[in-house]
Structure formats: structure tokens, C-alpha cells
Scaffold this active site. Structure first.
Site, short mmCIF file in Angstrom:
data_model
loop_
_atom_site.label_atom_id
_atom_site.label_comp_id
_atom_site.label_asym_id
_atom_site.label_seq_id
_atom_site.Cartn_x
_atom_site.Cartn_y
_atom_site.Cartn_z
CE LYS A 203 -13.71 8.09 3.25
NZ LYS A 203 -12.54 7.53 2.56
C1 R5P Z 1 -13.32 4.89 -1.55
O1 R5P Z 1 -12.81 4.36 -2.49
C2 R5P Z 1 -12.60 5.01 -0.33
O2 R5P Z 1 -13.38 5.13 0.81
C3 R5P Z 1 -11.57 6.11 -0.34
O3 R5P Z 1 -10.77 5.87 0.76
C4 R5P Z 1 -12.11 7.52 -0.24
O4 R5P Z 1 -12.99 7.79 -1.29
C5 R5P Z 1 -11.00 8.55 -0.18
O5 R5P Z 1 -10.26 8.57 -1.34
P1 R5P Z 1 -10.36 9.78 -2.38
O6 R5P Z 1 -9.72 10.95 -1.72
O7 R5P Z 1 -9.59 9.30 -3.56
O8 R5P Z 1 -11.80 10.03 -2.67
#
Ligand code: R5P
Length: 292
Positions: A203
Site C-alpha cells: 500500500k
Molecule cells: C493508517 O492509519 C492506516 O494504514 C490506514 O488504513 C490508511 O492510511 C488508509 O486510510 P486513509 O484512506 O484514511 O488514509
């Protein structure tokens, strides 16, 4: 003993039909074992090879952030529209219905809160407990360039070893420190390190310039985080651009659960991800659902 009366002594072995060997739809994952592929197929829709992961793991360092104060009220109604839920084991056990039968990606690293140095994370879940929860992957934060870079990379490689023992994919989550430049060069470095060291998928954040070089240089699928809340059209445009430049999906949180209409938003994101719907059309779809 089986009843053999009426058993017809005739068999068709399809002698002239070679046994099929279906290809696995995910980039770089052809050589994985069956169990690992089966788990990935709970995350990525086998028809499109893409995923809409609903990320609600923010509480592991942020506490009850906006939109996640009551996950049972705000998030559970969105589950039918997600391919996968990304969360902590605390939320999974306390709040997520066990009848949810799609993929769970379990947050497996943690430690410091937003009040502390964020990169000082450790592994926060034993693989045995992850398996007990019937998860489809574990996720580990990797802080390339961060103060505790080596420690976070070590967290990742230990989880990869444990995951390989049991057929559990590891999602490497590239965390970008506040002081770092969020550009394609950094994303190429961070995502490639995660893939080289064994993550099944990675990711990262979308960057406006040269994002296609990030996906090209990463030998396994990339999903993008949503990041901070944007106007819905902007978030849909970002998702569209990422998909068109080679991302295999989104792991989106705030841009869904902080939307005025989260149920409409997750469905619009799904259209962009799985049907290549252009952003303006997806925004109209969002508005239609929102006003219905
Ligand atoms: C961090 O808080 C986590 O990995 C989240 O799952 C990631 O940042 C995705 O969430 P967002 O779309 O709110 O950034």
C-alpha cells in the site's frame, strides 16, 4: 457401504482435452502456494483482479477519530460494498459481525500513539491469533527513511516469514514521515523494498507525477491509501488516476467514512475501481445515490 445399484459403468476422461491451468489474476503472485492465492482471492475480486479495501484501522494510533467513534453504527452498514475490511483485532472481535465472509486484512503492527514518534512500531499480533481470526492477510507499517526504519523493516520480514509458514499474505504499508517528500522517487523506493523483502502486495500513496513508474517498478500489486478527506470528486479522481496508472485497488478510509454519504461514496469508489468508471460519472453516481 455405498449403494452401487444402478451405477453406470461409463466414464469420460476427456482424453483429448488438456487439463486447464488457469492463470492467477494478480501481478507477481503466480508462484505463490494455493492457500496464499486463495486468501488473496478473498481480497482482490477474481473477476477484475482489483479491490476496494475499507480501511478502519486508524484507531490503533489515533483513537476514536472522526467517523470511527462508533464503528458498529457507521462502518458495519458499509461492509456489503467492500471487498475487504482492514481493521485491528480489537475491532474485529468486538464489533465486526462474524457473518462477514469477505477478506479481513488485519493490522499487525503498532505501538506508539499520535503523541509519540510514529515509526517506533513493533509487531502487535501473533500469527497464530491472526489465523484464529481467519484473516486473509496481515498489514505492517514500514517507515522507509524513518527514525526506526530498520526496526519496521524487521517487523515486516518477521511477519513475511510467519506468513509464509502458514500461507498468509503480508501487506506492506508504506508510511511517509511528515518531513519526507511524497514523490514518485520515494514511493518507488519504499514499495520496491516491501516487495523485494517478501510482501505479497503493497500500500502506498498516490502521487500526481509519474505514479505509473511506481506501479511499474513494483513487482507485486499496489493499492493506494486514500489519505486525508478530500471533496468527493477529487477522491474519485485520485482513485481513477491510480487505477489507470496500474494500481490494483484502493485501501480507503477517511474519504469514505468521513464523506457526507459514506454508503454512496463506497459504491462510487467501487465503480471506479472495478468498472473503470470516469470520475465525473462516478461523482454523478455518488450524487444520485446520496439524494435517493
Ligand atoms: C493508517 O492509519 C492506516 O494504514 C490506514 O488504513 C490508511 O492510511 C488508509 O486510510 P486513509 O484512506 O484514511 O488514509
Amino acid at each position: 457401504m455405498a449403494d452401487t445399484d444402478g451405477n453406470i459403468d461409463s466414464h469420460d476422461y476427456y482424453i483429448d482435452t488438456p487439463q486447464t491451468a488457469p492463470t492467477f489474476p494478480l501481478k507477481g503472485c503466480q508462484s505463490l502456494d494455493w492457500g496464499m492465492k486463495n486468501r488473496l482471492a478473498n481480497i482482490f475480486d477474481p473477476k477484475t483482479g482489483r479491490t476496494v479495501m475499507l480501511a478502519v484501522d486508524h484507531g490503533y494510533f489515533m483513537g476514536p477519530t472522526t467517523g470511527l467513534e462508533r464503528i458498529d453504527v457507521t462502518i458495519n452498514p458499509l461492509l456489503p460494498y467492500a471487498n475487504t475490511l482492514m481493521c485491528t483485532r480489537g475491532i474485529l472481535r468486538s464489533t465486526t459481525p462474524p457473518t462477514f465472509n469477505k477478506g479481513i486484512v488485519l493490522r499487525a503492527s503498532g505501538g506508539p500513539s499520535i503523541l509519540k514518534e510514529m515509526s517506533n512500531e513493533h509487531i502487535a499480533v501473533d500469527m497464530e491469533d491472526a489465523l484464529r481470526l481467519n484473516i486473509s492477510a496481515v498489514a505492517v507499517q514500514v517507515f522507509i527513511g524513518g527514525e526506526y526504519e530498520t526496526q519496521s523493516v524487521n517487523n515486516m520480514t518477521r511477519l513475511v516469514d510467519a506468513g509464509n509458514r502458514y500461507g498468509v499474505p503480508v501487506l506492506g504499508v508504506t508510511a511517509v514521515g511528515k518531513q519526507m517528500v511524497r514523490d514518485a522517487k520515494y514511493m518507488r523506493l519504499a514499495t520496491r523494498i516491501c516487495a523485494e523483502l517478501g510482501c505479497s502486495y503493497v500500500k502506498t500513496y498516490y502521487v500526481e507525477k509519474d505514479f505509473d513508474t511506481v506501479t511499474a517498478a513494483c513487482p507485486v500489486p499496489i493499492v493506494i491509501a486514500g489519505g486525508k478527506k478530500l471533496p468527493e470528486l477529487d477522491a474519485l479522481t485520485m482513485a481513477h488516476n491510480a487505477i489507470q496508472q496500474g494500481a490494483a485497488g484502493v485501501d480507503m478510509g477517511r474519504n469514505i467514512f468521513q464523506s457526507d454519504a459514506p454508503t454512496a461514496m463506497i459504491q462510487a469508489v467501487s465503480k471506479v475501481v472495478h468498472e473503470d468508471m470516469p470520475p465525473k460519472e462516478a461523482f454523478e453516481y455518488f450524487e444520485t445515490l446520496k439524494n435517493a
